[in-house]
Write a protein that holds these residues in place. Structure first.
Motif, short mmCIF file in Angstrom:
data_model
loop_
_atom_site.label_atom_id
_atom_site.label_comp_id
_atom_site.label_asym_id
_atom_site.label_seq_id
_atom_site.Cartn_x
_atom_site.Cartn_y
_atom_site.Cartn_z
N ASN A 22 0.81 -1.21 0.00
CA ASN A 22 0.00 0.00 0.00
C ASN A 22 0.85 1.27 0.00
N GLU A 23 2.03 1.20 0.58
CA GLU A 23 2.91 2.37 0.58
C GLU A 23 3.33 2.74 -0.84
N ILE A 24 3.68 1.72 -1.62
CA ILE A 24 4.07 1.96 -3.02
C ILE A 24 2.88 2.47 -3.81
N LYS A 25 1.71 1.90 -3.58
CA LYS A 25 0.50 2.34 -4.30
C LYS A 25 0.18 3.80 -3.98
N LEU A 26 0.29 4.18 -2.74
CA LEU A 26 0.04 5.58 -2.35
C LEU A 26 1.02 6.50 -3.05
N PHE A 27 2.28 6.06 -3.14
CA PHE A 27 3.29 6.87 -3.80
C PHE A 27 2.95 7.08 -5.28
N VAL A 28 2.54 5.99 -5.96
CA VAL A 28 2.20 6.08 -7.38
C VAL A 28 1.02 7.03 -7.60
N ILE A 29 0.05 7.00 -6.68
CA ILE A 29 -1.12 7.87 -6.80
C ILE A 29 -0.76 9.32 -6.50
N GLU A 30 -0.05 9.54 -5.39
CA GLU A 30 0.20 10.90 -4.93
C GLU A 30 1.20 11.65 -5.80
N CYS A 31 2.07 10.93 -6.52
CA CYS A 31 3.05 11.62 -7.35
C CYS A 31 2.45 12.11 -8.66
N GLY A 32 1.19 11.74 -8.95
CA GLY A 32 0.51 12.28 -10.12
C GLY A 32 0.42 11.35 -11.31
N ILE A 33 1.01 10.16 -11.19
CA ILE A 33 1.00 9.23 -12.32
C ILE A 33 -0.42 8.79 -12.66
N VAL A 34 -1.25 8.56 -11.65
CA VAL A 34 -2.63 8.14 -11.91
C VAL A 34 -3.42 9.25 -12.59
N ASP A 35 -3.22 10.50 -12.17
CA ASP A 35 -3.88 11.63 -12.84
C ASP A 35 -3.53 11.66 -14.32
N SER A 36 -2.24 11.52 -14.62
CA SER A 36 -1.79 11.54 -16.01
C SER A 36 -2.36 10.37 -16.79
N LEU A 37 -2.38 9.20 -16.16
CA LEU A 37 -2.88 8.01 -16.83
C LEU A 37 -4.37 8.12 -17.13
N LEU A 38 -5.15 8.61 -16.17
CA LEU A 38 -6.59 8.75 -16.39
C LEU A 38 -6.89 9.76 -17.49
N ARG A 39 -6.15 10.87 -17.51
CA ARG A 39 -6.33 11.85 -18.60
C ARG A 39 -5.98 11.23 -19.95
N LEU A 40 -4.90 10.47 -19.94
CA LEU A 40 -4.46 9.82 -21.17
C LEU A 40 -5.52 8.86 -21.70
N ILE A 41 -6.11 8.07 -20.82
CA ILE A 41 -7.14 7.11 -21.21
C ILE A 41 -8.37 7.83 -21.74
N GLU A 42 -8.79 8.88 -21.05
CA GLU A 42 -9.99 9.63 -21.46
C GLU A 42 -9.80 10.24 -22.85
N LYS A 43 -8.61 10.72 -23.15
CA LYS A 43 -8.35 11.37 -24.44
C LYS A 43 -8.11 10.38 -25.57
N ASN A 44 -7.71 9.16 -25.21
CA ASN A 44 -7.35 8.18 -26.24
C ASN A 44 -8.09 6.86 -26.01
N MET A 45 -9.36 6.96 -25.70
CA MET A 45 -10.13 5.78 -25.29
C MET A 45 -10.07 4.65 -26.31
N GLU A 46 -10.05 4.99 -27.59
CA GLU A 46 -10.05 3.95 -28.63
C GLU A 46 -8.68 3.32 -28.83
N ASN A 47 -7.64 3.91 -28.25
CA ASN A 47 -6.28 3.41 -28.47
C ASN A 47 -5.60 2.92 -27.20
N ILE A 48 -6.35 2.77 -26.13
CA ILE A 48 -5.74 2.34 -24.88
C ILE A 48 -5.26 0.89 -25.00
N THR A 49 -4.28 0.56 -24.19
CA THR A 49 -3.67 -0.77 -24.23
C THR A 49 -3.88 -1.48 -22.89
#
Length: 290
Positions: free
Chosen positions: A94-121
Motif C-alpha cells: 500500500n505504501e508503493i501504491k500511495l506513492f504512485v497515486i500521490e506523485c501524479g502518475i494516476v492523474d496523467s494516466l486517467l487523462r491519457l485514457i480519457e483522451k485516447n479511449m479507442e487506443n488504450i492498451t
C-alpha cells in the motif's frame, strides 16, 4: 546494503566488459529500476534483465519526469508503464501504491485514457487493476477522489476483451474492498451506491453482463451488481433482477469451482437482505442457507 526500488537514468553509456557476467549494456538516457544499492555498484533491472552498473553512471530519475513522459500519447512511455507495472507486481504494498497515486502518475494516466479511449492498451489498464487489487482503504479512497469509476465504466464499452476484463476486475476490487469496510452485522447498503448509480455505472455493468463475453465476465458483472444492491431492491428494471439472480443461482447449482460458488452464495446473501429480491430468489422453491 540497502534494498530499494527506484527509477534512475543513465548519464553516460556503459558497455559490458567481456567475461563480466554481472553487468549489461546501458545507453545514456536509459531508465532503469534500481533494486539494490551497494558501495560501488547498483543492481538494476532493464527490459527484464538484471545486472550491476557502476553507480557513477546513474542519477536518480525524478518522478515528475516520469509523469511527463507518459503524457501526450498512449504509445509514449510504454517502458515506463512496464516499469510501474513491475513495481506494483513485485512491490505492490500500500505504501508503493500511495506513492504512485500521490506523485501524479494516476492523474496523467486517467487523462491519457480519457483522451485516447479507442487506443488504450492492456498495459494502461493493468496499472489501475494492480492499484485496486487487495488495497487499503486509504488507497481506494484516493482513487475514488480521482473519479476512477467514471473512467472504468467507459472502458467497459471497449472491444478488447483483456482491457474490458481488467476494468471489470478493477471495479469489483473497489466495490468489494469498500463493502468490507462497512458494518456487515446489519442490513447496511453499499456506501458507493449513489456514486455508481449517478454515473451510470449500474447500467454499464448490466450491459457488460448482457454482452455475454464469456462466463468469467458474466460472473464478474453479476457479482458487482449484487454488491452494489446489497440490502436494496434491484429496481432499475425487473428483467435485471430476474437475470442476475437466475445467473447466481445457476452458479450455485451447476458450477464446479468452489471459489466461484462462494462468491455466488455471498452475492445471493447480499440480495436476500431485501424482501423483493428474496422473493425472486425463493420463488421456485430455492432455499439459500444463510
Amino acid at each position: 546494503m540497502l534494498e530499494t526500488f527506484e527509477f534512475y537514468e543513465a548519464i553516460s553509456d556503459y558497455t559490458i566488459k567481456e567475461g563480466d557476467g554481472q553487468s549489461f549494456s546501458i545507453t545514456k538516457g536509459d531508465i532503469v529500476s534500481v533494486i539494490k544499492k551497494e558501495l560501488v555498484n547498483f543492481t538494476v533491472e532493464k527490459d527484464g534483465k538484471i545486472g550491476k552498473v557502476p553507480k557513477t553512471k546513474l542519477q536518480l530519475k525524478i518522478v515528475e519526469d516520469l509523469k511527463k513522459q507518459i503524457q501526450g500519447s498512449v504509445q509514449m512511455g510504454l517502458d515506463h508503464y512496464k516499469f510501474i507495472e513491475r513495481i506494483l507486481l513485485e512491490n505492490g504494498n500500500n505504501e508503493i501504491k500511495l506513492f504512485v497515486i500521490e506523485c501524479g502518475i494516476v492523474d496523467s494516466l486517467l487523462r491519457l485514457i480519457e483522451k485516447n479511449m479507442e487506443n488504450i492498451t492492456p498495459e494502461n489498464i493493468d496499472i489501475l487493476y494492480k492499484l485496486t487489487d487487495q488495497s487499503s482503504e486509504n488507497v481506494i479512497q484516493l482513487l475514488l477522489e480521482k473519479n476512477i469509476y467514471t473512467t472504468l465504466f467507459k472502458i467497459l464499452d471497449q472491444n478488447n476483451l483483456i482491457i474490458v476484463q481488467l476494468a471489470a476486475y478493477s471495479i469489483f476490487n473497489i466495490l468489494f474492498s469498500s463493502y468490507l469496510t462497512t458494518d456487515q452485522s446489519n442490513h447496511s447498503t453499499h456506501p458507493h451506491f449513489d456514486q455508481v448509480s449517478k454515473s451510470g455505472g449500474i447500467i454499464k455493468i448490466y450491459e457488460l453482463f448482457c454482452r455475454n463475453l464469456g462466463e468469467d465476465m458474466n460472473n464478474t458483472a453479476a457479482f458487482c451488481i449484487s454488491i452494489i444492491y446489497r440490502a436494496r431492491e434491484i429496481d432499475q428494471q425487473k428483467q435485471m433482477r430476474q437475470n442476475i439472480i437466475k445467473h447466481l443461482k445457476n452458479i450455485l447449482l451447476h458450477d464446479t469451482d468452489e471459489m466461484t460458488k462462494k462468491y455466488a452464495y455471498d452475492s445471493l446473501g447480499y440480495l436476500a437482505l431485501n424482501p423483493v429480491n428474496n422473493l425472486e430468489i425463493t420463488k421456485d422453491g430455492f432455499v439459500l442457507q444463510l
